[in-house]
Write an enzyme that holds these catalytic residues in place. Structure first.
Site, mmCIF file in Angstrom:
data_model
loop_
_atom_site.group_PDB
_atom_site.id
_atom_site.type_symbol
_atom_site.label_atom_id
_atom_site.label_comp_id
_atom_site.label_asym_id
_atom_site.label_seq_id
_atom_site.Cartn_x
_atom_site.Cartn_y
_atom_site.Cartn_z
ATOM 1 C CG ASP A 99 -6.625 7.729 4.295
ATOM 2 O OD1 ASP A 99 -7.607 6.607 4.410
ATOM 3 O OD2 ASP A 99 -6.527 8.358 3.489
ATOM 4 N NE ARG A 141 -2.690 8.287 -9.474
ATOM 5 C CZ ARG A 141 -3.060 7.870 -8.539
ATOM 6 N NH1 ARG A 141 -2.376 7.209 -7.659
ATOM 7 N NH2 ARG A 141 -4.529 7.982 -8.493
ATOM 8 C CG PHE A 182 -5.032 15.685 0.380
ATOM 9 C CD1 PHE A 182 -6.178 14.979 0.497
ATOM 10 C CD2 PHE A 182 -4.151 15.448 -0.824
ATOM 11 C CE1 PHE A 182 -6.746 14.145 -0.712
ATOM 12 C CE2 PHE A 182 -4.973 14.686 -2.007
ATOM 13 C CZ PHE A 182 -6.049 14.138 -1.653
ATOM 14 C CD GLU A 233 -3.425 0.302 0.353
ATOM 15 O OE1 GLU A 233 -2.808 0.894 -0.433
ATOM 16 O OE2 GLU A 233 -4.464 -0.154 0.652
ATOM 17 C CG ASP A 234 -0.891 4.591 -1.792
ATOM 18 O OD1 ASP A 234 -1.688 3.881 -1.172
ATOM 19 O OD2 ASP A 234 -1.359 5.460 -2.670
#
Length: 184
Positions: A107, A169, A156, A103-104
């Site tokens: 949250d 990205r 964010f 996973e990046d």
């Protein structure tokens, strides 16, 4: 693309390209130790995990195969909707396999919690999670994550696979996005 290309859209760089590399080196060493003598099915969660999975896989010495899933609980906004859809399922049967989800970022944990339950229902030998980033203050559900790169604040973040509305990205670093970008 670099920090200067972002102009006022970038609030702060949280992790440099070098720090990301060091973090992935540390994670790969632990994964190799934990999976010694086993083969891993490394599962990337599209689209954000592309960079993490590519760079992590090249650091691993453990035998592995790869597959991808695409799940969504996001629209073009900044918050998880909590409703999960499979956009692309695995091509591989995971019965009896050691699955490691790359996973990046984690949250709220809502999407990952759903994904773990879905994959565990397919009878794998094991399912673990490796994530580059985690926002502990944003968690809505507790998710067991075996390998965490860095905890970041509940802001964010973009770069290194993470986007806002499909942009940013390709940044080689992770940074926080200025509020004026997503409050338009």
């Amino acid at each position: 693309m670099d920090a200067t290309d972002m102009g006022s859209d970038l609030k702060e760089v949280l992790l440099t390209e070098e720090q990301i590399g060091s973090t992935l080196d540390r994670m790969a060493a632990q994964i190799d130790a934990d999976y010694q003598g086993k083969e891993i099915l490394l599962v990337g969660v599209l689209k954000g995990a592309v960079m993490v999975m590519a760079d992590l896989s090249r650091r691993l010495h453990t035998n592995l195969t790869m597959d991808w899933m695409a799940v969504s609980s996001y629209g073009s906004g900044t918050k998880s909707s909590g409703v999960v859809r499979i956009l692309k399922d695995l091509d591989t049967d995971i019965d009896g396999k050691h699955v490691l989800i790359a996973e990046d970022i984690i949250d709220s944990g809502l999407t990952l919690s759903w994904l773990l339950a879905n994959l565990r229902s397919r009878n794998p030998a094991s399912v673990k999670v490796a994530t580059l980033l985690r926002k502990p203050d944003a968690a809505k559900v507790e998710v067991d994550v075996a390998y965490v790169g860095v905890d970041v604040p509940s802001e964010f973040v973009v770069g290194y696979g993470l986007d806002y509305d499909g942009r940013y990205r390709n940044l080689p670093f992770v940074g926080t996005l200025a509020e004026h970008v997503y409050q338009r």
